[in-house]
Scaffold this motif. Sequence first.
Motif, mmCIF file in Angstrom:
data_model
loop_
_atom_site.group_PDB
_atom_site.id
_atom_site.type_symbol
_atom_site.label_atom_id
_atom_site.label_comp_id
_atom_site.label_asym_id
_atom_site.label_seq_id
_atom_site.Cartn_x
_atom_site.Cartn_y
_atom_site.Cartn_z
ATOM 1 N N GLY A 141 52.410 78.866 38.554
ATOM 2 C CA GLY A 141 51.032 79.069 39.114
ATOM 3 C C GLY A 141 51.109 78.894 40.580
ATOM 4 O O GLY A 141 51.889 78.360 41.363
ATOM 5 N N ARG A 142 50.097 78.992 41.213
ATOM 6 C CA ARG A 142 50.057 78.810 42.714
ATOM 7 C C ARG A 142 49.767 77.558 43.215
ATOM 8 O O ARG A 142 49.301 76.454 42.393
ATOM 9 N N ARG A 143 50.081 77.108 44.449
ATOM 10 C CA ARG A 143 49.974 75.622 44.978
ATOM 11 C C ARG A 143 49.187 75.898 46.084
ATOM 12 O O ARG A 143 49.478 76.772 47.003
ATOM 13 N N PHE A 144 48.115 74.788 46.519
ATOM 14 C CA PHE A 144 47.555 74.815 47.686
ATOM 15 C C PHE A 144 47.706 73.418 48.248
ATOM 16 O O PHE A 144 47.981 72.301 47.695
ATOM 17 N N HIS A 162 48.429 71.671 42.417
ATOM 18 C CA HIS A 162 48.423 73.082 41.619
ATOM 19 C C HIS A 162 47.073 73.680 41.286
ATOM 20 O O HIS A 162 45.863 73.019 41.467
ATOM 21 N N GLU A 163 46.956 75.119 41.439
ATOM 22 C CA GLU A 163 45.697 75.847 41.465
ATOM 23 C C GLU A 163 44.858 75.316 39.965
ATOM 24 O O GLU A 163 43.451 75.493 39.996
ATOM 25 N N ARG A 201 41.609 76.447 42.364
ATOM 26 C CA ARG A 201 41.606 77.813 42.603
ATOM 27 C C ARG A 201 40.146 78.336 42.735
ATOM 28 O O ARG A 201 39.991 79.451 43.449
ATOM 29 N N GLU A 207 47.009 80.162 50.065
ATOM 30 C CA GLU A 207 48.070 79.538 49.574
ATOM 31 C C GLU A 207 49.162 79.072 50.437
ATOM 32 O O GLU A 207 49.054 79.074 51.489
ATOM 33 N N GLU A 208 49.936 77.983 49.650
ATOM 34 C CA GLU A 208 51.040 77.240 50.713
ATOM 35 C C GLU A 208 51.916 78.317 51.224
ATOM 36 O O GLU A 208 52.104 79.380 50.484
#
Length: 227
Positions: A141-144, A162-163, A201, A207-208
């Motif tokens: 998953g995406r990271r912010f 984490h998203e 999210r 996103e990072e």
Amino acid sequence: EVEIVETPTKPPPPSATGRGARSSAGAAAKSPSVSPAVPKAVPGKRFIFTVKQEDIHDATARRINENDPMSKIMEAYAKHNNLDVSCLQFYDPDGTPVKPDQLCKTLVDLEDEPEPNELTCTFVKGKAPAAAAAPAAERPGRRFIFTVKQKDVADENKMRIHEDDEMSKIMKAFCKRHQLDEDSILFSFDGATIKPTQAARSLDPEEEPEVNQIDAAVKTAGKAPKR
């Protein structure tokens, strides 16, 4: 192991003058010097051992007398490698188990020094040290990355979540770091109020490695921040 015996020497007496000095010199000339006694070597043959164990690199060669118990080798090896000797089983070059109280000379077909004899070592079944835990697989998953800006509060920390994480992670970390009451702080992103249970999210952040700024302010009605 090789034992080095060092015999200390006595410092010379202070120099003297006059008749006493001549008398002392004469006495010294008449009395022969006596060399310090050299320790007698323990009789018997000597054997050199190395120990081979899977995943452990130890090239140390250890030398013992034929009348020494094999525990000398075992304990030295365990201490050198930070192991519990009771968890180890040693085998002679023929693959026969070696007992700690077994005398060195009872092992068969040993090579006299300077030839080394290789022992093998394994962990006793059920007593092997616990293996290091494998690193946890990273969640897909995406990271912010977020920063929090509040008037009169200096905070340049960047927090990565984490998203699927709740935004309460960011809120709690910020308030704890600045000793603030969570219920007294209002967090917003792009002008919209953030709820603690809101997933990261849902804010639709960048996103990072891009950094997203969250604004924090003291609620107009409610508890004052704790200082």
